[in-house]
Scaffold this active site. Sequence first.
Site, PDB file in Angstrom:
ATOM      1  N   TYR A  19     -50.351 -34.670   3.582  1.00 52.63           N
ATOM      2  CA  TYR A  19     -50.343 -34.567   5.046  1.00 52.63           C
ATOM      3  C   TYR A  19     -51.639 -35.153   5.583  1.00 52.63           C
ATOM      4  O   TYR A  19     -52.734 -34.687   5.233  1.00 52.63           O
ATOM      5  CB  TYR A  19     -50.210 -33.090   5.458  1.00 52.63           C
ATOM      6  N   GLU A 117     -44.070 -36.541   1.173  1.00 51.37           N
ATOM      7  CA  GLU A 117     -44.853 -35.314   1.438  1.00 51.37           C
ATOM      8  C   GLU A 117     -44.419 -34.149   0.566  1.00 51.37           C
ATOM      9  O   GLU A 117     -45.176 -33.221   0.327  1.00 51.37           O
ATOM     10  CB  GLU A 117     -44.776 -34.943   2.931  1.00 51.37           C
ATOM     11  N   HIS A 159     -32.487 -32.562   5.536  1.00 54.13           N
ATOM     12  CA  HIS A 159     -32.974 -33.922   5.254  1.00 54.13           C
ATOM     13  C   HIS A 159     -32.437 -34.474   3.936  1.00 54.13           C
ATOM     14  O   HIS A 159     -32.574 -35.666   3.672  1.00 54.13           O
ATOM     15  CB  HIS A 159     -34.508 -33.960   5.232  1.00 54.13           C
ATOM     16  N   HIS A 197     -36.290 -31.576  13.817  1.00 54.23           N
ATOM     17  CA  HIS A 197     -36.159 -32.883  13.171  1.00 54.23           C
ATOM     18  C   HIS A 197     -34.694 -33.303  13.055  1.00 54.23           C
ATOM     19  O   HIS A 197     -33.821 -32.457  12.853  1.00 54.23           O
ATOM     20  CB  HIS A 197     -36.783 -32.852  11.771  1.00 54.23           C
ATOM     21  N   TYR A 323     -42.258 -23.642  11.396  1.00 54.97           N
ATOM     22  CA  TYR A 323     -43.538 -23.595  10.673  1.00 54.97           C
ATOM     23  C   TYR A 323     -44.628 -22.804  11.381  1.00 54.97           C
ATOM     24  O   TYR A 323     -45.743 -22.709  10.863  1.00 54.97           O
ATOM     25  CB  TYR A 323     -43.970 -25.031  10.321  1.00 54.97           C
TER      26      TYR A 323
HETATM   27  N1  Q9C Z   1     -46.699 -35.293  11.154  1.00 53.40           N
HETATM   28  C1  Q9C Z   1     -37.793 -29.526   8.085  1.00 53.40           C
HETATM   29  O1  Q9C Z   1     -38.079 -29.032   9.154  1.00 53.40           O
HETATM   30  N2  Q9C Z   1     -43.463 -34.228   7.687  1.00 53.40           N
HETATM   31  N3  Q9C Z   1     -38.495 -30.527   7.542  1.00 53.40           N
HETATM   32  C2  Q9C Z   1     -43.776 -34.226   9.066  1.00 53.40           C
HETATM   33  C3  Q9C Z   1     -45.546 -34.504  10.759  1.00 53.40           C
HETATM   34  C4  Q9C Z   1     -42.173 -33.798   7.269  1.00 53.40           C
HETATM   35  C5  Q9C Z   1     -39.613 -31.120   8.214  1.00 53.40           C
HETATM   36  C6  Q9C Z   1     -45.135 -34.806   9.330  1.00 53.40           C
HETATM   37  C7  Q9C Z   1     -41.503 -32.742   8.093  1.00 53.40           C
HETATM   38  C8  Q9C Z   1     -40.232 -32.232   7.446  1.00 53.40           C
HETATM   39  C9  Q9C Z   1     -36.671 -28.949   7.280  1.00 53.40           C
HETATM   40 ZN    ZN Z   2     -37.537 -29.431  11.061  1.00 54.21          ZN
END
Ligand code: Q9C
Ligand code: ZN
Length: 341
Positions: A19, A117, A159, A197, A323
């Site tokens: 990240y 990631e 995803h 997302h 999150y």
């Molecule tokens: N700058 C789900 O919510 N990276 N996945 C994001 C942000 C991945 C999210 C970076 C995010 C995945 C299930």
């Molecule tokens: Zn998400």
Amino acid sequence: METIFTERHALRNAKTELYGGQLVEPFERPSRAEYIINRVREVGLGPVTEPEDFGLDPILAVHDQTFIDFLKVAWTDWQAAGFQGEAMPTVWPARRMSAHIPNHIEGRLGYYALACETSISEGTWEAAYASAQVALTGAKRILDGANAAFSLCRPPGHHAAIDMYGGYCFVNNAAVAAQSFLDHGSSRVAILDVDFHHGNGTQDIFDARDDVLFISIHGDPMDAFPHFLGHADETGHGAGEGYNFNYPLPPNTDFTTWRAALSKALHQIRSYAPDQLIVSLGVDTFETDPISFFKLKSEDFTTYGADIAALNLPTLFVMEGGYDIAEIGVNAVNVLQGFEG
Ligand code: Q9C
Ligand code: ZN
């Protein structure tokens, strides 16, 4: 409403996420599920039960066999190659390169990853398998006559594509559940993805099919992960043309704008007249989510849960993202309580 849950989610406990150029503690961590199950119990939402084991076949009904074989062995193959950290790809079959699946684990990681990631670590496959069983058990409850169920899946799934992992997802739990409904006699299933997302994996799996309507409301991929799918002009292919709809929304979208998109999505679902509805329930639309840019407040989750209930469809909620961990339980359970009225 019954919640399906297993402590086996905690087997997914990666130490690292790439990240901002640093290896950080993953945003998608075990405490997310603990906050949610604690809130389920605190408000007395209903019984909490263990998943049954339906085996691999319902997973292979939507995923590529070689991809699942790869997930099973990725961690041990990575260790056998002598690497010290967690497994992550560093190279991809980019534009105009070969379609051969390499032998070496570094090549196979790049072949099957859509993002880097998401480290693969000890226990990842076991937790992803259990998460899919949680979704399948929720689907079974609905088939057995429940009007709603909550599959508290972790790791999340939306995803994960036919043959790709990433974005914290390995097996597409919502897609596995949808296919299971169809394989038990349903004619049509709708999937409404309210995670911040875009549900690129679910879209990929059902892109050319008319027996699953997929609708996603999400951060515009021009500005948000997964960046390479989720535009409004993606409406399905072949027989699936007209059975995929995306509502990409810009940074700082508030509930009024978000709810207007939901209203259109709910109208489309009603017209489709599915036998069941699956909600890919991500609460990373919350105003203080650390990796997202919508501005929903906790009470908005209750409101939209009631909006979804007005469809009067048998509804399976499948947990996806979210999150802001301190509030994830309140926000997720608010949707379920709003649904119950
Ligand atoms: N700058 C789900 O919510 N990276 N996945 C994001 C942000 C991945 C999210 C970076 C995010 C995945 C299930
Ligand atoms: Zn998400």
